[in-house]
Design an enzyme around this catalytic site. Structure first.
Site, mmCIF file in Angstrom:
data_model
loop_
_atom_site.group_PDB
_atom_site.id
_atom_site.type_symbol
_atom_site.label_atom_id
_atom_site.label_comp_id
_atom_site.label_asym_id
_atom_site.label_seq_id
_atom_site.Cartn_x
_atom_site.Cartn_y
_atom_site.Cartn_z
ATOM 1 N N HIS A 138 -117.099 22.577 1.663
ATOM 2 C CA HIS A 138 -116.143 21.538 1.263
ATOM 3 C C HIS A 138 -114.747 22.131 1.407
ATOM 4 O O HIS A 138 -114.558 23.325 1.187
ATOM 5 C CB HIS A 138 -116.398 21.095 -0.178
ATOM 6 C CG HIS A 138 -115.488 19.988 -0.617
ATOM 7 N ND1 HIS A 138 -115.538 18.732 -0.062
ATOM 8 C CD2 HIS A 138 -114.492 19.957 -1.538
ATOM 9 C CE1 HIS A 138 -114.616 17.969 -0.633
ATOM 10 N NE2 HIS A 138 -113.968 18.689 -1.526
ATOM 11 N N CYS A 185 -113.905 16.083 5.157
ATOM 12 C CA CYS A 185 -112.952 16.733 4.268
ATOM 13 C C CYS A 185 -112.141 17.807 4.987
ATOM 14 O O CYS A 185 -110.964 17.996 4.694
ATOM 15 C CB CYS A 185 -113.671 17.320 3.052
ATOM 16 S SG CYS A 185 -114.993 18.481 3.455
#
Length: 131
Positions: free
Chosen positions: A16, A106
């Site tokens: 992430h 992301c």
């Protein structure tokens, strides 16, 4: 980390990414899906089609996962000035954005803010749509 730095968080199944904005806060894209209790813990949430941009404490986004500053594209791209990165990032807070693991994940979001171009090696290097 310094404001404007890219933060890579190791979530075992995928990485992430967030953008450090200072004072312990990051801006990151969090998948919007009705059934997920928490944006970042649900691995099924990486397959969602919508996401929300949130400003959160780095320690809350990271949880008990490992993280590091990783401005890995600095060697091939020129970062924008920090003030511009932060200004652009702040404009996105609480906005809903399209989310696609292959083309708009992301990592694409934070690299767009830092460099003016969305890039994700997770997709291109591994061929697996993660992020």
């Amino acid at each position: 980390p310094q404001p404007g730095d890219l933060i890579e968080i190791d979530r075992r199944v995928y990485q992430h990414w967030a953008l450090y904005v200072g004072d312990g806060y990051v801006i990151n894209v969090t998948p919007v899906d009705e059934g997920a209790p928490s944006l970042s813990v649900s691995t099924t949430s990486i397959f969602t089609r919508k996401a929300k941009v949130k400003k959160q404490l780095l320690k809350e986004v990271v949880g008990n996962h490992k993280w590091r500053v990783n401005n890995k594209y600095d060697r091939s791209r020129t970062p924008r000035p920090v003030k511009e990165i932060l200004r652009r990032a702040e404009q996105w807070i609480d906005e809903e954005v399209p989310y696609d693991v292959l083309g708009s994940n992301c990592e694409h979001f934070v690299t767009e803010l830092r460099y003016g171009e969305g890039v994700s090696e997770q997709v291109s290097a591994t061929g697996e749509p993660l992020g």
